[in-house]
Design a protein around this motif. Sequence first.
Motif, PDB file in Angstrom:
ATOM      1  N   GLU A  56       0.786  -1.120  -0.027  1.00 65.34           N
ATOM      2  CA  GLU A  56       0.158   0.024   0.005  1.00 65.34           C
ATOM      3  C   GLU A  56       0.428   1.352  -0.135  1.00 65.34           C
ATOM      4  O   GLU A  56       0.302   1.802   0.701  1.00 65.34           O
ATOM      5  CB  GLU A  56      -0.896   0.143   1.385  1.00 65.34           C
ATOM      6  CG  GLU A  56      -1.993  -0.937   1.271  1.00 65.34           C
ATOM      7  CD  GLU A  56      -3.420  -0.996   0.489  1.00 65.34           C
ATOM      8  OE1 GLU A  56      -2.326  -0.375  -0.380  1.00 65.34           O
ATOM      9  OE2 GLU A  56      -3.978  -1.631   0.063  1.00 65.34           O
ATOM     10  N   SER A  57       1.994   1.296  -0.949  1.00 66.03           N
ATOM     11  CA  SER A  57       2.751   2.235  -0.139  1.00 66.03           C
ATOM     12  C   SER A  57       2.193   3.639  -0.836  1.00 66.03           C
ATOM     13  O   SER A  57       2.578   5.274  -0.552  1.00 66.03           O
ATOM     14  CB  SER A  57       4.124   1.750  -1.660  1.00 66.03           C
ATOM     15  OG  SER A  57       3.771   1.129  -3.015  1.00 66.03           O
ATOM     16  N   ALA A  58       1.696   3.381  -1.715  1.00 60.64           N
ATOM     17  CA  ALA A  58       0.877   5.215  -2.517  1.00 60.64           C
ATOM     18  C   ALA A  58      -0.367   5.200  -1.665  1.00 60.64           C
ATOM     19  O   ALA A  58       0.028   6.744  -1.211  1.00 60.64           O
ATOM     20  CB  ALA A  58      -0.106   4.457  -4.295  1.00 60.64           C
ATOM     21  N   ALA A  59      -0.862   4.459  -0.873  1.00 59.93           N
ATOM     22  CA  ALA A  59      -1.816   5.196   0.301  1.00 59.93           C
ATOM     23  C   ALA A  59      -0.556   5.400   1.953  1.00 59.93           C
ATOM     24  O   ALA A  59      -0.945   6.571   2.286  1.00 59.93           O
ATOM     25  CB  ALA A  59      -2.430   4.361   1.110  1.00 59.93           C
ATOM     26  N   VAL A  60       0.380   4.926   1.667  1.00 56.19           N
ATOM     27  CA  VAL A  60       1.740   5.113   3.706  1.00 56.19           C
ATOM     28  C   VAL A  60       1.671   7.243   2.528  1.00 56.19           C
ATOM     29  O   VAL A  60       2.043   7.446   3.176  1.00 56.19           O
ATOM     30  CB  VAL A  60       2.266   4.125   3.307  1.00 56.19           C
ATOM     31  CG1 VAL A  60       3.722   4.946   4.017  1.00 56.19           C
ATOM     32  CG2 VAL A  60       1.476   3.223   3.694  1.00 56.19           C
ATOM     33  N   VAL A 148      -1.020   6.793   8.623  1.00 55.47           N
ATOM     34  CA  VAL A 148      -0.787   7.515   7.510  1.00 55.47           C
ATOM     35  C   VAL A 148      -1.256   7.099   7.015  1.00 55.47           C
ATOM     36  O   VAL A 148      -2.703   7.147   5.853  1.00 55.47           O
ATOM     37  CB  VAL A 148       0.547   7.929   6.979  1.00 55.47           C
ATOM     38  CG1 VAL A 148       1.362   8.644   7.872  1.00 55.47           C
ATOM     39  CG2 VAL A 148       1.025   6.966   7.281  1.00 55.47           C
ATOM     40  N   PHE A 149      -1.674   5.123   6.989  1.00 56.31           N
ATOM     41  CA  PHE A 149      -2.767   4.362   5.446  1.00 56.31           C
ATOM     42  C   PHE A 149      -4.181   5.053   5.993  1.00 56.31           C
ATOM     43  O   PHE A 149      -5.035   4.788   5.108  1.00 56.31           O
ATOM     44  CB  PHE A 149      -2.304   2.974   5.626  1.00 56.31           C
ATOM     45  CG  PHE A 149      -2.764   2.720   5.331  1.00 56.31           C
ATOM     46  CD1 PHE A 149      -2.889   1.701   3.858  1.00 56.31           C
ATOM     47  CD2 PHE A 149      -4.480   1.284   6.122  1.00 56.31           C
ATOM     48  CE1 PHE A 149      -3.884   1.082   2.694  1.00 56.31           C
ATOM     49  CE2 PHE A 149      -4.691   0.488   5.533  1.00 56.31           C
ATOM     50  CZ  PHE A 149      -4.847   0.512   3.999  1.00 56.31           C
ATOM     51  N   ASN A 150      -4.291   4.527   7.432  1.00 57.02           N
ATOM     52  CA  ASN A 150      -5.506   5.771   7.713  1.00 57.02           C
ATOM     53  C   ASN A 150      -5.868   6.477   7.450  1.00 57.02           C
ATOM     54  O   ASN A 150      -6.919   6.744   7.119  1.00 57.02           O
ATOM     55  CB  ASN A 150      -5.813   4.627   9.710  1.00 57.02           C
ATOM     56  CG  ASN A 150      -6.090   3.276   9.694  1.00 57.02           C
ATOM     57  OD1 ASN A 150      -6.444   2.876   8.767  1.00 57.02           O
ATOM     58  ND2 ASN A 150      -5.460   3.599  10.373  1.00 57.02           N
ATOM     59  N   ILE A 151      -5.570   7.189   7.546  1.00 58.55           N
ATOM     60  CA  ILE A 151      -5.208   9.270   7.166  1.00 58.55           C
ATOM     61  C   ILE A 151      -6.014   9.266   5.650  1.00 58.55           C
ATOM     62  O   ILE A 151      -6.347   9.619   5.090  1.00 58.55           O
ATOM     63  CB  ILE A 151      -4.457  10.199   7.522  1.00 58.55           C
ATOM     64  CG1 ILE A 151      -3.776   9.700   8.794  1.00 58.55           C
ATOM     65  CG2 ILE A 151      -3.818  11.166   6.458  1.00 58.55           C
ATOM     66  CD1 ILE A 151      -2.466  10.167   9.705  1.00 58.55           C
ATOM     67  N   ASP A 152      -5.469   8.337   5.289  1.00 60.01           N
ATOM     68  CA  ASP A 152      -6.163   8.092   3.361  1.00 60.01           C
ATOM     69  C   ASP A 152      -6.951   7.950   3.539  1.00 60.01           C
ATOM     70  O   ASP A 152      -7.656   8.261   2.181  1.00 60.01           O
ATOM     71  CB  ASP A 152      -4.579   7.493   2.576  1.00 60.01           C
ATOM     72  CG  ASP A 152      -4.685   8.216   1.020  1.00 60.01           C
ATOM     73  OD1 ASP A 152      -4.858   8.818   0.280  1.00 60.01           O
ATOM     74  OD2 ASP A 152      -4.823   6.038   0.195  1.00 60.01           O
ATOM     75  N   ARG A 153      -7.010   6.784   3.936  1.00 58.01           N
ATOM     76  CA  ARG A 153      -8.463   6.013   4.192  1.00 58.01           C
ATOM     77  C   ARG A 153      -9.883   7.401   4.343  1.00 58.01           C
ATOM     78  O   ARG A 153     -11.056   7.209   4.274  1.00 58.01           O
ATOM     79  CB  ARG A 153      -8.831   5.009   4.480  1.00 58.01           C
ATOM     80  CG  ARG A 153      -7.513   3.739   4.041  1.00 58.01           C
ATOM     81  CD  ARG A 153      -7.645   2.565   4.642  1.00 58.01           C
ATOM     82  NE  ARG A 153      -8.601   1.697   5.151  1.00 58.01           N
ATOM     83  CZ  ARG A 153      -9.514   1.502   4.213  1.00 58.01           C
ATOM     84  NH1 ARG A 153      -8.789   0.253   2.815  1.00 58.01           N
ATOM     85  NH2 ARG A 153     -10.813   0.596   4.740  1.00 58.01           N
ATOM     86  N   ALA A 154      -9.138   7.351   5.810  1.00 59.74           N
ATOM     87  CA  ALA A 154      -9.744   8.788   5.737  1.00 59.74           C
ATOM     88  C   ALA A 154     -10.336  10.149   4.942  1.00 59.74           C
ATOM     89  O   ALA A 154     -11.576  10.678   5.419  1.00 59.74           O
ATOM     90  CB  ALA A 154      -9.478   9.605   7.152  1.00 59.74           C
TER      91      ALA A 154
END
Length: 176
Positions: A56-60, A148-154
């Motif tokens: 999930e590098s792009a999301a990170v 930061v993954f969850n921030i991207d999802r938020a």
Amino acid sequence: MNSSLIEQVRAAGVVGAGGAGFPTHVKLKAEVDTVLVNGASCEPLLGSDPYLMEHESAAVIRGTAAVMETVGAKRGYICIKAKHAAAVRALQEELAGLGDSALSLQILDDFYPAGDEHVLVDTVLDRRVPAGGIPLEAGVVVVNTETVFNIDRAVTGEPVIYRYLTLAGELENPGV
């Protein structure tokens, strides 16, 4: 300060995924010059951080950039141990597509406790967090990879409803 992102993160229930569970929307109200993404996986048997960095590098990277913008940071470092070669390659490829960027990869040696946020601030930036203090006092926001993954999802309105739990050696099939 991006108050819209802060509200999205609060509404999605994003908390620090590194262990402390601190409400991330509170941390995003800070003003600092540097953001460190702690993907050092201090515990040697945990593999969720390198898994997310690889798959999930792009999301990170998007989540990290959002944090940097919100706290006004001019520099950001995604920190990972060198032994996670596949994740390092994935992040390098993704970052290369950004061109000249204030965000870069910081490859760490494999030592304990590299994942401690005070040690991370010292190792990466040669700054000292005061005794009994927090990284904000050194001008740094430290966030975990899954955070930061969850921030991207938020940003897309997805709430936090699960946690990645991956043991080293089982990175192909993470538990959710």
